[in-house]
Design an enzyme around this catalytic site. Structure first.
Site, PDB file in Angstrom:
ATOM      1  N   GLU A 155       0.932  -1.209   0.230  1.00  0.00           N
ATOM      2  CA  GLU A 155       0.098   0.259   0.105  1.00  0.00           C
ATOM      3  C   GLU A 155       1.139   1.252   0.003  1.00  0.00           C
ATOM      4  O   GLU A 155       2.586   1.381   0.136  1.00  0.00           O
ATOM      5  CB  GLU A 155      -1.253   0.394   1.104  1.00  0.00           C
ATOM      6  CG  GLU A 155      -0.677   0.075   2.522  1.00  0.00           C
ATOM      7  CD  GLU A 155      -0.990   0.817   3.485  1.00  0.00           C
ATOM      8  OE1 GLU A 155      -0.568   1.754   3.500  1.00  0.00           O
ATOM      9  OE2 GLU A 155      -0.861   1.445   4.817  1.00  0.00           O
ATOM     10  N   LYS A 173      -2.850  -1.301  14.792  1.00  0.00           N
ATOM     11  CA  LYS A 173      -2.217  -0.457  14.956  1.00  0.00           C
ATOM     12  C   LYS A 173      -2.186  -0.498  16.530  1.00  0.00           C
ATOM     13  O   LYS A 173      -3.624  -0.038  16.760  1.00  0.00           O
ATOM     14  CB  LYS A 173      -2.186   0.731  14.607  1.00  0.00           C
ATOM     15  CG  LYS A 173      -1.829   0.587  12.753  1.00  0.00           C
ATOM     16  CD  LYS A 173      -1.893   1.966  12.672  1.00  0.00           C
ATOM     17  CE  LYS A 173      -2.328   2.292  11.441  1.00  0.00           C
ATOM     18  NZ  LYS A 173      -2.846   1.643  10.423  1.00  0.00           N
TER      19      LYS A 173
HETATM   20  N1  PSU Z   1       0.356   1.026   8.263  1.00  0.00           N
HETATM   21  C1  PSU Z   1       1.586   1.687   9.204  1.00  0.00           C
HETATM   22  N2  PSU Z   1       1.077   3.105   8.755  1.00  0.00           N
HETATM   23  C2  PSU Z   1       0.266   3.556   8.127  1.00  0.00           C
HETATM   24  C3  PSU Z   1      -0.663   2.469   7.748  1.00  0.00           C
HETATM   25  C4  PSU Z   1      -1.080   0.960   7.957  1.00  0.00           C
HETATM   26  O1  PSU Z   1       2.243   1.414   9.413  1.00  0.00           O
HETATM   27  O2  PSU Z   1      -0.368   4.397   7.908  1.00  0.00           O
HETATM   28  C5  PSU Z   1      -2.179   3.014   7.265  1.00  0.00           C
HETATM   29  C6  PSU Z   1      -2.892   1.840   6.155  1.00  0.00           C
HETATM   30  O3  PSU Z   1      -2.784   2.748   4.613  1.00  0.00           O
HETATM   31  C7  PSU Z   1      -4.023   1.580   7.120  1.00  0.00           C
HETATM   32  C8  PSU Z   1      -4.415   3.071   7.750  1.00  0.00           C
HETATM   33  O4  PSU Z   1      -5.242   1.373   6.170  1.00  0.00           O
HETATM   34  O5  PSU Z   1      -3.219   3.885   8.254  1.00  0.00           O
HETATM   35  C9  PSU Z   1      -5.550   3.562   8.687  1.00  0.00           C
HETATM   36  O6  PSU Z   1      -6.165   4.896   8.172  1.00  0.00           O
HETATM   37  P1  PSU Z   1      -7.408   4.763   9.190  1.00  0.00           P
HETATM   38  O7  PSU Z   1      -7.596   4.993  10.464  1.00  0.00           O
HETATM   39  O8  PSU Z   1      -7.949   6.359   8.934  1.00  0.00           O
HETATM   40  O9  PSU Z   1      -9.098   4.083   8.772  1.00  0.00           O
END
Ligand code: PSU
Ligand code: MN
Length: 318
Positions: free
Chosen positions: A29, A173
């Protein structure tokens, strides 16, 4: 009309050739490049992830959107351009913002949800990221909540429920409400599997402090379980969680404490919506004096390597 997702794909020749021949391909991604990490660590990790996929014997396909086209496979100049684009110019594209991303000019980076959509349309089955999005702390209110539920639940979870893809990460996360994230994934039919340990990996820490719903001894067993899940045609994805390399891992309690501190600060500062996750990651980088960035970059590259190994094993049994 702009056509369907499949009409918007531009697949890099190397990736298209591998897919046509049934050789292993791993999707990567791009939101972690544009929004998740500072420059130059972001472009270094993008390059190192591609190299790790290749070392495993698979072809990497980093996915992003430029000028209305979904690029499946970025060359080095494109990686650099995305990583150095001025702050605020790159749209963070998830399922709900894909139509906006595909009808504007310039760069959009794809989150887990948007990358899964594009990778699936291209015929890719394995995808590596750092940590999936999930249920944010305070999303559901609950005891001790200082305000009404925010309902901030990542579209990553809905995508995992309806797109059959193997997603390799280092756990949800640590900024999230991890138990609630696991519950949503269970309800929506998404297996969550820890590799090599009983505990669910905790993103920048080895353990989230929670037992994983399922665990397997090694990557080969993870690949076989994931292949079985896809074979059954259930429709959902599967999350394979690999712990962050031990030499750069944050201690479990430190990771949890800084996540809680940063989440509290974000709440006080009124940060919400798609800006929340990038804000929390940047704040934790500052609080830990860069230690979280070292862990985050290492775990992303490690996930890419493992995803490559899984893709190779899948291609071998086809
Ligand atoms: N993994 C990481 N750093 C990131 C992400 C994933 O180590 O920044 C990103 C991914 O693209 C994931 C997003 O889909 O964070 C999640 O964002 P949100 O909580 O706004 O859905
Ligand atoms: Mn959100």
């Amino acid at each position: 009309m702009i056509g369907s997702i499949a009409d918007r794909l531009s697949v890099r020749p190397e990736v298209a050739a591998a897919l046509a021949a049934g050789r292993p391909v791993v999707a990567l991604e791009s939101t972690l490049i544009s929004h998740g990490l500072p420059y130059p660590q972001n472009v270094e990790v993008a390059r190192a992830s591609e190299a790790a996929v290749r070392e495993s014997g698979a072809v990497p396909a980093t996915i992003a959107i430029r000028d209305g086209t979904i690029l499946v496979g970025l060359d080095d100049a494109a990686l650099e351009a995305l990583a150095t684009a001025p702050a605020g110019t790159v749209l963070k594209a998830a399922r709900p913002s894909l139509s906006a991303a595909l009808t504007r000019s310039g760069w959009s980076a794809t989150t887990v949800s948007a990358t899964m959509i594009a990778a699936h349309a291209a015929g890719i089955r394995v995808f590596a990221t750092g940590g999936i999005g999930g249920v944010h702390r305070g999303a559901l209110g609950g005891p001790g909540a200082t305000h009404a539920p925010t309902f901030d639940i990542s579209s990553d979870l809905e995508e995992l429920a309806k797109t059959p893809m193997i997603v390799v990460c280092a756990g949800p996360k640590a900024i999230l409400d991890v138990p609630a994230t696991l519950e949503v994934l269970e309800t929506r039919g998404v297996p969550v599997v820890a590799v090599g340990q009983e505990d669910l990996p905790g993103f920048t820490a080895r353990s989230s402090g929670i037992r994983a719903p399922w665990s397997v001894p090694d990557v080969a067993a993870a690949a076989d379980l994931a292949a079985a899940h896809l074979d059954l045609g259930l429709g959902s994805g599967i999350v394979i969680c690999v712990p962050v390399p031990a030499d750069v891992a944050l201690p479990d309690d430190v990771a949890r404490d800084v996540a809680e501190q940063a989440a509290g600060e974000a709440d006080s500062a009124g940060v919400h919506g798609p800006a929340l996750t990038p804000w929390l990651l940047a704040r934790i980088a500052a609080i830990t004096d860069g230690a979280s960035v070292r862990a985050n970059t290492a775990l992303i590259v490690n996930d890419a390597r493992v995803a490559g190994q899984i893709a190779v094993r899948l291609a071998a049994v086809d």
